[in-house]
Scaffold this active site. Sequence first.
Site, PDB file in Angstrom:
ATOM      1  N   GLY A  46     -24.756 -14.342  -1.751  1.00  0.00           N
ATOM      2  CA  GLY A  46     -23.410 -14.658  -1.270  1.00  0.00           C
ATOM      3  C   GLY A  46     -22.329 -14.327  -2.289  1.00  0.00           C
ATOM      4  O   GLY A  46     -21.281 -13.775  -1.951  1.00  0.00           O
ATOM      5  N   CYS A  47     -22.602 -14.641  -3.535  1.00  0.00           N
ATOM      6  CA  CYS A  47     -21.620 -14.384  -4.596  1.00  0.00           C
ATOM      7  C   CYS A  47     -21.436 -12.887  -4.817  1.00  0.00           C
ATOM      8  O   CYS A  47     -20.345 -12.419  -5.131  1.00  0.00           O
ATOM      9  CB  CYS A  47     -22.038 -15.077  -5.892  1.00  0.00           C
ATOM     10  SG  CYS A  47     -22.102 -16.878  -5.713  1.00  0.00           S
ATOM     11  N   THR A  48     -22.519 -12.124  -4.633  1.00  0.00           N
ATOM     12  CA  THR A  48     -22.443 -10.674  -4.790  1.00  0.00           C
ATOM     13  C   THR A  48     -21.567 -10.061  -3.703  1.00  0.00           C
ATOM     14  O   THR A  48     -20.678  -9.252  -3.994  1.00  0.00           O
ATOM     15  CB  THR A  48     -23.862 -10.058  -4.771  1.00  0.00           C
ATOM     16  OG1 THR A  48     -24.578 -10.560  -5.907  1.00  0.00           O
ATOM     17  CG2 THR A  48     -23.812  -8.545  -4.833  1.00  0.00           C
ATOM     18  N   ALA A  51     -17.901 -10.890  -4.348  1.00  0.00           N
ATOM     19  CA  ALA A  51     -17.352 -10.123  -5.470  1.00  0.00           C
ATOM     20  C   ALA A  51     -17.162  -8.646  -5.103  1.00  0.00           C
ATOM     21  O   ALA A  51     -16.140  -8.039  -5.436  1.00  0.00           O
ATOM     22  CB  ALA A  51     -18.259 -10.256  -6.688  1.00  0.00           C
TER      23      ALA A  51
END
Length: 155
Positions: A46-48, A51
């Site tokens: 999710g963070c990838t 970003a």
Amino acid sequence: MNTLQAGDKAPEFTLLDANENEVSLKDLLKEHRVLVYFYPKAMTPGCTVQAQNLRDQRDELAKHNVVSVGISPDAPKRLAKFTERDELNFTLLSDEDHKVAEDFGVWGLKKFMGKEYDGIHRISFLVEQGGTISKVFNKFKTKEHHDVVLEHLKS
């Protein structure tokens, strides 16, 4: 968890970036509005996605005089790997003791797969050059975060 709201003054902070240089909010605000976005952990799915989308929309955000700054409890070395791996074109900051996350009210109890633990809630703040938060983004899917921010900026 007492999350800051629109109209609140953003807490001043200075944190280390991926290269272990100090970056402070007041310096960033001298030239831009800042999207301060909190995310749980570098290089997770999710963070990838979040970003990468902010990376891809950098020019669009710049049209509104906005720069993105991602904050997580990751160490600078991990942020450096994330930045390099995903060719990120904005600053990631290390908040290992989660003090800044606490100041913004995004550190608190989370539930995942039946377990409870303290961690960062995925919330973003648009900070105006005067240091005031003009918008809090707390209802979005990670893959749509950039769209929600841009829709607000265009309105």
